[in-house]
Design a protein around this motif. Structure first.
Motif, PDB file in Angstrom:
ATOM      1  N   THR A 111     -70.624 -16.784  -0.148  1.00 16.41           N
ATOM      2  CA  THR A 111     -70.869 -17.296  -1.157  1.00 16.41           C
ATOM      3  C   THR A 111     -72.314 -16.419  -1.823  1.00 16.41           C
ATOM      4  OG1 THR A 111     -69.926 -19.393  -0.736  1.00 16.41           O
ATOM      5  CG2 THR A 111     -71.257 -19.220  -2.724  1.00 16.41           C
ATOM      6  N   ASN A 112     -73.327 -16.454  -1.119  1.00 18.08           N
ATOM      7  CA  ASN A 112     -74.138 -15.723  -1.592  1.00 18.08           C
ATOM      8  C   ASN A 112     -73.987 -14.110  -1.996  1.00 18.08           C
ATOM      9  OD1 ASN A 112     -76.010 -17.959  -1.260  1.00 18.08           O
ATOM     10  ND2 ASN A 112     -76.700 -17.357   0.769  1.00 18.08           N
ATOM     11  N   GLU A 113     -72.955 -13.658  -1.265  1.00 23.38           N
ATOM     12  CA  GLU A 113     -73.117 -12.445  -1.533  1.00 23.38           C
ATOM     13  C   GLU A 113     -72.128 -12.044  -2.711  1.00 23.38           C
ATOM     14  OE1 GLU A 113     -71.069 -10.168   1.790  1.00 23.38           O
ATOM     15  OE2 GLU A 113     -72.677 -10.778   3.177  1.00 23.38           O
ATOM     16  N   ALA A 114     -71.341 -13.013  -3.122  1.00 17.97           N
ATOM     17  CA  ALA A 114     -70.446 -13.236  -4.296  1.00 17.97           C
ATOM     18  C   ALA A 114     -71.331 -13.306  -5.499  1.00 17.97           C
ATOM     19  CB  ALA A 114     -69.384 -14.120  -4.371  1.00 17.97           C
TER      20      ALA A 114
ATOM     21  N   ALA B 226     -65.113 -15.165   0.068  1.00 19.59           N
ATOM     22  CA  ALA B 226     -65.847 -16.223   0.351  1.00 19.59           C
ATOM     23  C   ALA B 226     -64.884 -17.580   0.270  1.00 19.59           C
ATOM     24  CB  ALA B 226     -66.788 -16.499  -0.902  1.00 19.59           C
ATOM     25  N   TYR B 227     -64.003 -17.771  -0.540  1.00 12.16           N
ATOM     26  CA  TYR B 227     -63.112 -18.595  -0.458  1.00 12.16           C
ATOM     27  C   TYR B 227     -62.450 -18.990   0.915  1.00 12.16           C
ATOM     28  CZ  TYR B 227     -62.861 -20.530  -5.435  1.00 12.16           C
ATOM     29  OH  TYR B 227     -63.079 -20.918  -6.648  1.00 12.16           O
ATOM     30  N   GLN B 228     -61.957 -17.862   1.547  1.00 12.06           N
ATOM     31  CA  GLN B 228     -61.446 -17.887   2.808  1.00 12.06           C
ATOM     32  C   GLN B 228     -62.325 -18.377   3.872  1.00 12.06           C
ATOM     33  OE1 GLN B 228     -59.966 -13.756   3.277  1.00 12.06           O
ATOM     34  NE2 GLN B 228     -57.960 -14.418   2.458  1.00 12.06           N
ATOM     35  N   GLN B 229     -63.740 -18.028   3.684  1.00  9.27           N
ATOM     36  CA  GLN B 229     -64.787 -18.387   4.552  1.00  9.27           C
ATOM     37  C   GLN B 229     -64.912 -19.978   4.588  1.00  9.27           C
ATOM     38  OE1 GLN B 229     -67.484 -15.476   3.640  1.00  9.27           O
ATOM     39  NE2 GLN B 229     -67.095 -14.175   5.415  1.00  9.27           N
ATOM     40  N   ILE B 230     -64.996 -20.108   3.142  1.00  4.77           N
ATOM     41  CA  ILE B 230     -65.015 -21.869   2.869  1.00  4.77           C
ATOM     42  C   ILE B 230     -63.866 -22.616   3.555  1.00  4.77           C
ATOM     43  CG2 ILE B 230     -65.263 -23.208   1.077  1.00  4.77           C
ATOM     44  CD1 ILE B 230     -66.798 -21.340  -0.474  1.00  4.77           C
ATOM     45  N   ASN B 231     -62.710 -22.208   3.470  1.00  6.54           N
ATOM     46  CA  ASN B 231     -61.592 -22.966   3.889  1.00  6.54           C
ATOM     47  C   ASN B 231     -61.645 -22.812   5.148  1.00  6.54           C
ATOM     48  OD1 ASN B 231     -60.619 -23.362   1.501  1.00  6.54           O
ATOM     49  ND2 ASN B 231     -59.234 -21.722   1.215  1.00  6.54           N
TER      50      ASN B 231
ATOM     51  N   THR C 286     -72.046 -33.375   6.051  1.00  2.18           N
ATOM     52  CA  THR C 286     -73.149 -32.643   5.469  1.00  2.18           C
ATOM     53  C   THR C 286     -72.558 -31.231   5.078  1.00  2.18           C
ATOM     54  OG1 THR C 286     -74.758 -34.048   6.426  1.00  2.18           O
ATOM     55  CG2 THR C 286     -75.419 -31.813   5.375  1.00  2.18           C
ATOM     56  N   GLN C 287     -72.103 -30.552   5.952  1.00  2.00           N
ATOM     57  CA  GLN C 287     -71.464 -29.285   5.693  1.00  2.00           C
ATOM     58  C   GLN C 287     -70.355 -29.371   4.629  1.00  2.00           C
ATOM     59  OE1 GLN C 287     -70.580 -28.206   9.538  1.00  2.00           O
ATOM     60  NE2 GLN C 287     -72.269 -26.873   9.781  1.00  2.00           N
ATOM     61  N   ARG C 288     -69.538 -30.351   4.908  1.00  3.80           N
ATOM     62  CA  ARG C 288     -68.217 -30.357   3.849  1.00  3.80           C
ATOM     63  C   ARG C 288     -68.823 -30.559   2.517  1.00  3.80           C
ATOM     64  NH1 ARG C 288     -63.212 -30.896   4.812  1.00  3.80           N
ATOM     65  NH2 ARG C 288     -63.508 -31.479   6.704  1.00  3.80           N
TER      66      ARG C 288
ATOM     67  N   GLN D 274     -69.543 -27.670  -2.783  1.00  4.88           N
ATOM     68  CA  GLN D 274     -70.097 -27.118  -3.874  1.00  4.88           C
ATOM     69  C   GLN D 274     -69.802 -25.797  -3.953  1.00  4.88           C
ATOM     70  OE1 GLN D 274     -72.114 -28.996  -6.190  1.00  4.88           O
ATOM     71  NE2 GLN D 274     -72.195 -26.783  -7.018  1.00  4.88           N
ATOM     72  N   TYR D 275     -70.063 -24.966  -2.769  1.00  5.96           N
ATOM     73  CA  TYR D 275     -69.852 -23.628  -2.935  1.00  5.96           C
ATOM     74  C   TYR D 275     -68.506 -23.087  -3.686  1.00  5.96           C
ATOM     75  CZ  TYR D 275     -73.285 -22.921   0.858  1.00  5.96           C
ATOM     76  OH  TYR D 275     -74.566 -22.926   1.507  1.00  5.96           O
ATOM     77  N   GLN D 276     -67.445 -24.058  -3.402  1.00  4.22           N
ATOM     78  CA  GLN D 276     -66.009 -23.778  -4.003  1.00  4.22           C
ATOM     79  C   GLN D 276     -66.513 -23.929  -5.661  1.00  4.22           C
ATOM     80  OE1 GLN D 276     -63.854 -26.694  -1.970  1.00  4.22           O
ATOM     81  NE2 GLN D 276     -62.440 -24.863  -1.120  1.00  4.22           N
ATOM     82  N   ARG D 277     -67.006 -25.152  -6.088  1.00  5.98           N
ATOM     83  CA  ARG D 277     -67.347 -25.214  -7.469  1.00  5.98           C
ATOM     84  C   ARG D 277     -68.198 -24.231  -8.052  1.00  5.98           C
ATOM     85  NH1 ARG D 277     -67.745 -30.622  -5.427  1.00  5.98           N
ATOM     86  NH2 ARG D 277     -69.814 -30.584  -5.173  1.00  5.98           N
TER      87      ARG D 277
END
Length: 87
Positions: free
Chosen positions: A18-21, A49-54, A63-65, A70-73
């Motif tokens: 997410t940070n890289e994106a 990033a979406y794949q990594q989040i999923n 907490t991570q969830r 938020q990363y997805q948003r």
């Protein structure tokens, strides 16, 4: 212990992706000659990033969830902005 390590590693991968994106998004030069190439790279990073989040959501703590959601948003905001600027 391996389960906890995997959970943390998958979360960190999603966070880094997410940070890289966001880094690419913030540094894209819309008036540059290589804008199309930059945009293609940004889309690849966002998808990754979406794949990594999923992947991380599969075994995330509560907490991570919340942070992953938020990363997805946040990524969706990038997608929306890119789509609006290309119309």
């Amino acid at each position: 212990m391996p389960y906890h390590k995997d959970k943390q590693q998958s979360f960190q991968a999603a966070q880094q992706g997410t940070n890289e994106a966001f880094h690419l998004y913030e540094n894209i030069d819309k008036s540059g000659a290589d804008y199309g190439l930059q945009l293609k790279h940004l889309k690849e990073e966002v998808n990754e990033a979406y794949q990594q989040i999923n992947n991380a959501l599969e075994n995330a703590s509560e907490t991570q969830r919340h942070r992953l959601e938020q990363y997805q948003r946040d990524l969706q905001k990038i997608v929306n902005d890119v789509n609006e600027s290309s119309e």
